[in-house]
Design a protein around this motif. Sequence first.
Motif, PDB file in Angstrom:
ATOM      1  N   ALA A 176      22.268 -35.418 -10.557  1.00  0.00           N
ATOM      2  CA  ALA A 176      21.296 -35.502 -11.756  1.00  0.00           C
ATOM      3  C   ALA A 176      20.389 -34.288 -11.856  1.00  0.00           C
ATOM      4  N   ARG A 177      20.179 -33.758 -13.003  1.00  0.00           N
ATOM      5  CA  ARG A 177      18.921 -32.796 -13.045  1.00  0.00           C
ATOM      6  C   ARG A 177      17.643 -33.803 -13.673  1.00  0.00           C
ATOM      7  N   PHE A 178      16.589 -33.029 -13.484  1.00  0.00           N
ATOM      8  CA  PHE A 178      15.374 -33.727 -14.100  1.00  0.00           C
ATOM      9  C   PHE A 178      15.335 -33.780 -15.782  1.00  0.00           C
ATOM     10  N   PRO A 179      14.892 -35.126 -16.312  1.00  0.00           N
ATOM     11  CA  PRO A 179      14.975 -35.295 -17.553  1.00  0.00           C
ATOM     12  C   PRO A 179      14.281 -34.168 -18.466  1.00  0.00           C
ATOM     13  N   GLU A 180      15.089 -33.887 -19.315  1.00  0.00           N
ATOM     14  CA  GLU A 180      14.444 -32.726 -20.219  1.00  0.00           C
ATOM     15  C   GLU A 180      12.909 -33.172 -20.839  1.00  0.00           C
ATOM     16  N   GLY A 181      12.026 -32.098 -20.616  1.00  0.00           N
ATOM     17  CA  GLY A 181      10.790 -32.276 -21.021  1.00  0.00           C
ATOM     18  C   GLY A 181      10.048 -32.519 -20.069  1.00  0.00           C
ATOM     19  N   SER A 182      10.345 -33.224 -18.841  1.00  0.00           N
ATOM     20  CA  SER A 182       9.377 -33.600 -17.731  1.00  0.00           C
ATOM     21  C   SER A 182       8.748 -32.407 -17.287  1.00  0.00           C
ATOM     22  N   ALA A 183       7.772 -32.800 -16.600  1.00  0.00           N
ATOM     23  CA  ALA A 183       6.980 -31.809 -15.778  1.00  0.00           C
ATOM     24  C   ALA A 183       7.804 -30.939 -14.650  1.00  0.00           C
ATOM     25  N   GLU A 184       8.625 -31.721 -13.934  1.00  0.00           N
ATOM     26  CA  GLU A 184       9.511 -31.064 -13.189  1.00  0.00           C
ATOM     27  C   GLU A 184      10.605 -30.201 -13.728  1.00  0.00           C
ATOM     28  N   ALA A 185      11.303 -30.640 -14.853  1.00  0.00           N
ATOM     29  CA  ALA A 185      12.102 -29.821 -15.496  1.00  0.00           C
ATOM     30  C   ALA A 185      11.499 -28.347 -16.168  1.00  0.00           C
ATOM     31  N   VAL A 186      10.008 -28.765 -16.569  1.00  0.00           N
ATOM     32  CA  VAL A 186       9.343 -27.529 -17.052  1.00  0.00           C
ATOM     33  C   VAL A 186       9.190 -26.299 -16.129  1.00  0.00           C
ATOM     34  N   LEU A 187       8.694 -26.960 -14.863  1.00  0.00           N
ATOM     35  CA  LEU A 187       8.623 -26.130 -13.763  1.00  0.00           C
ATOM     36  C   LEU A 187       9.870 -25.576 -13.390  1.00  0.00           C
ATOM     37  N   CYS A 188      10.866 -25.863 -13.418  1.00  0.00           N
ATOM     38  CA  CYS A 188      12.062 -25.458 -13.024  1.00  0.00           C
ATOM     39  C   CYS A 188      12.335 -24.329 -14.005  1.00  0.00           C
ATOM     40  N   GLU A 189      12.041 -24.537 -15.164  1.00  0.00           N
ATOM     41  CA  GLU A 189      12.560 -23.694 -16.403  1.00  0.00           C
ATOM     42  C   GLU A 189      11.809 -22.435 -16.225  1.00  0.00           C
ATOM     43  N   ARG A 190      10.555 -22.670 -15.997  1.00  0.00           N
ATOM     44  CA  ARG A 190       9.487 -21.494 -15.972  1.00  0.00           C
ATOM     45  C   ARG A 190       9.745 -20.704 -14.794  1.00  0.00           C
ATOM     46  N   THR A 191      10.090 -21.024 -13.550  1.00  0.00           N
ATOM     47  CA  THR A 191      10.396 -20.702 -12.373  1.00  0.00           C
ATOM     48  C   THR A 191      11.614 -19.976 -12.732  1.00  0.00           C
ATOM     49  N   ALA A 192      12.685 -20.359 -13.147  1.00  0.00           N
ATOM     50  CA  ALA A 192      14.115 -19.468 -13.516  1.00  0.00           C
ATOM     51  C   ALA A 192      13.489 -18.390 -14.386  1.00  0.00           C
ATOM     52  N   ALA A 193      12.819 -18.441 -15.479  1.00  0.00           N
ATOM     53  CA  ALA A 193      12.715 -17.284 -16.177  1.00  0.00           C
ATOM     54  C   ALA A 193      11.877 -16.466 -15.580  1.00  0.00           C
ATOM     55  N   ARG A 194      10.916 -16.640 -14.785  1.00  0.00           N
ATOM     56  CA  ARG A 194       9.996 -15.944 -13.951  1.00  0.00           C
ATOM     57  C   ARG A 194      10.936 -15.082 -12.725  1.00  0.00           C
ATOM     58  N   LEU A 195      11.865 -15.733 -12.351  1.00  0.00           N
ATOM     59  CA  LEU A 195      12.672 -15.001 -11.247  1.00  0.00           C
ATOM     60  C   LEU A 195      13.952 -14.270 -11.732  1.00  0.00           C
ATOM     61  N   ARG A 196      14.534 -14.671 -13.158  1.00  0.00           N
ATOM     62  CA  ARG A 196      15.624 -14.059 -13.599  1.00  0.00           C
ATOM     63  C   ARG A 196      15.566 -12.506 -13.689  1.00  0.00           C
ATOM     64  N   ARG A 197      16.428 -11.690 -12.985  1.00  0.00           N
ATOM     65  CA  ARG A 197      16.546 -10.338 -12.570  1.00  0.00           C
ATOM     66  C   ARG A 197      17.556  -9.889 -13.896  1.00  0.00           C
ATOM     67  N   GLU A 198      17.052  -8.617 -14.471  1.00  0.00           N
ATOM     68  CA  GLU A 198      18.211  -7.831 -15.127  1.00  0.00           C
ATOM     69  C   GLU A 198      19.261  -7.350 -14.278  1.00  0.00           C
ATOM     70  N   ASP A 199      20.350  -7.249 -14.851  1.00  0.00           N
ATOM     71  CA  ASP A 199      21.470  -6.728 -14.111  1.00  0.00           C
ATOM     72  C   ASP A 199      21.397  -5.296 -14.121  1.00  0.00           C
ATOM     73  N   ARG A 200      21.549  -4.721 -13.118  1.00  0.00           N
ATOM     74  CA  ARG A 200      21.543  -3.237 -12.993  1.00  0.00           C
ATOM     75  C   ARG A 200      22.828  -2.927 -12.748  1.00  0.00           C
ATOM     76  N   ARG A 201      23.509  -1.990 -13.712  1.00  0.00           N
ATOM     77  CA  ARG A 201      24.628  -1.586 -13.746  1.00  0.00           C
ATOM     78  C   ARG A 201      24.755  -0.184 -12.826  1.00  0.00           C
ATOM     79  N   PRO A 202      25.550  -0.328 -11.476  1.00  0.00           N
ATOM     80  CA  PRO A 202      25.512   0.728 -10.552  1.00  0.00           C
ATOM     81  C   PRO A 202      25.844   2.048 -11.272  1.00  0.00           C
ATOM     82  N   GLN A 203      25.193   3.083 -10.832  1.00  0.00           N
ATOM     83  CA  GLN A 203      25.670   4.365 -11.174  1.00  0.00           C
ATOM     84  C   GLN A 203      26.733   4.887 -10.582  1.00  0.00           C
TER      85      GLN A 203
END
Length: 789
Positions: free
Chosen positions: A378-405
């Motif tokens: 089970a994940r954290f309930p939607e809207g909970s402080a823990e779920a919000v922390l996970c969402e913000r962390t995921a957004a902060r760490l999400r990388r753009e795909d770099r297409r290899p040259q």
Amino acid sequence: MRTTDDVTGAASAGGGAGTCPGGSLDLETLAAVERRVLWLATSVIDHANRVRPNPSGLKVGGHQASSASMTSIMTALWFAQLGREDRVSVKPHASPVLHAVNYLLGELDESYLTTLRSFGGLQSYPSREKDPDPVDYSTGSVGIGATAPIWGALARRFVNTRFGGGGSGRQYALLGDAELDEGACWEAVLDPAVADLGEVVWVVDFNRQSLDRVVPNISATRLQGMFAAAGWQVITVKYGRLLRELFARPGGDALRARIDEMTNPEYQRLLRCSADQLRERLPGSGPGRETIAGLLSQLDDRAVVAVLRNLGGHDLGALTDAFARIDDTRPTVVFAYTVKGHGLPTAGHPQNHSALLTGEQMQQLAERVGADPADPWARFPEGSAEAVLCERTAARLRREDRRPQQPPSLPEDFGRTPSGKGSTQQALGRALLDLTRQAPQAARHVVTVCPDVASTTNLGGWLNKVGTWSPTQRRDWFADDAETILHWREQPGGQHIELGIAETNLVGLLGELGATWSRWGTPLLPIGVVYDPFVGRALEPWSFGMYAGGQSILVGTPSGVSLAPEGGAHQSVITPSIGLEQPGCTSYEPAFALDVEWCLLAALANLGRPGGSSAYLRLSTRAVDQALAHVPADSAARERRRKQSVAGGYLLRRHHDPALTIAVTGAMVTEALAAADRLDQLGVGADVVCVTSPDLLFRAVQARQGLQDGPDWILDQTFPRERARPLVTVLDGHPHTLAFLAGVNGMACRALGVTGFGQSGSPEEVYRYHGIDSDGIVAAALDLGTGLR
């Protein structure tokens, strides 16, 4: 437990609220996430061992205690510290924690949580290539994962100074304290190239336990001094908030001194004690006994048990404060004191390394951390402080795909035919210089690496041409010295990296240079040159680099007993078969300079791309008459020879009525041709096949037998059925490397090579000693019963 937390920066006494990129951090929310990470990591292992059907009955394994030891560190790092450009190497036995974190961040599908160590599922240890979720560095071979971020940092700096686009960010390694026993760690720490890598951060899970036991004499003070002497910043996070508050009370100094001076085994034993036992044992027998006993009397039983386990590596505030103090001008090591198995019933037990919780213990853990065994994922309930922390962390760490040259295009043939006498080692240097002239765009992507052997492996001309890489321009004090032939022009645009004398460092860097195409989208063409006798020393980290997706070329030279005067200590025997057997690599041992050129260009063309692979070239210092190659003058015939050379071999001499075939690899071609001449005089005709790659010929045999995919046409051109004859194989290495060729057409065979340690002498003497001179070849041919007794 002998050390202090005053060594170059202890955690702040107050613990602090901690901060994360973009704002403040609620430690209660972070602690709730930590508990869920612990539950998920433990459950992933539990499901693999206790829930998932196991018809074979074989142990599945996993490391609940080792994962629990890292849970606080990884929670604090991912959810409060990391930035998008940061990369982390996770210690092998904490892979379930990494998967748990990735799951909470939405980077791993729930279906994989039940697949740990199953076929096609989550790997036993973090793997860039095989795991379904983001893994920055493959680990699993102890010590190699620790050093990989060092070489990743160096590779990224090279990309940035040469091409740009490598980005920034720290390179973290999370390692167990037992990993510091590995020499690879200290070879990397001490290399002069590492001292300026301020983006490198090692976090040591200092739980003082190895696989088998509590380590009795591990000394943080000694280790900290070794890092400091190498120029690293040392941060120690030893005690948590509860202990620090207790130390601040009257009598706290005595308690702190008692714990500081306690041996590791005694401390670990106290972790297994009840409150009553701790009240009796913890005060010890020294002068501070009564003071400590009085201090403990102020605490209830639960606090007495909890306080001893309250180490800095499990204090989220202390950890975030420590990460905030990292100095990016030099490498940093953080010693985080932990309890192996923290939060589990097995905490601190000396044999907890592979211990698994029972069903009842899992139920108790669920109750303590607020999880539901009936819905373990089970994940954290939607809207909970823990779920919000996970969402913000995921957004902060999400990388753009770099297409290899797209890797640069390479020629297949420079069109030059070498003449005179020369060695394959010399041909390597010439081929690199030819590349700068005929394919300058491709040559820009080449980077060579040596462990202090550039001049002795004939890279001097290349080095003078392209310069030595350095992140900053450095003055060449010998530029005006007329007697200095080899010039070390150190500059950001250089293409040669010279490391200290440590082969593991060379191949560690080689693997990371070979991974830049997939990390940052910039393909490099890395070539490492090492003395062939030391390929075995370098093999494990190079092999692991290939497993992790690094594509590179390793050149072993000089090689074999052909290095006769150097004696057995510098004569390689097993490297030809190593090259044949190494996954992810194509092995070549050319005989002539033109073969070197062709095979090198083919190997370079296979780097820096999806589906590419590495290569190993075994070269020799022995000079060979290049006229013996009989390179066809006709353009079509020359191209046919080139294709055969890069595919594994070619028929070098074709007798009109052969009675046998001699298959030869590398510098022994001179002896093979001489033996063929002598046999011809005896009325025994011999074909001579020049084998450039035993590896590719073996693959062709496997393909012909339906055991693997691939072409087998080269067998029809090197060993055609209509010319099938008894076979003599010869090489300057172990004879079993070519012995499989007898099975191509099912013929009798004599396999000649080197099976013992060599000794000093002239090449003629050494060849005779090992039975690989022309006399030995002739004798082996006659022993096959080819018509002359």
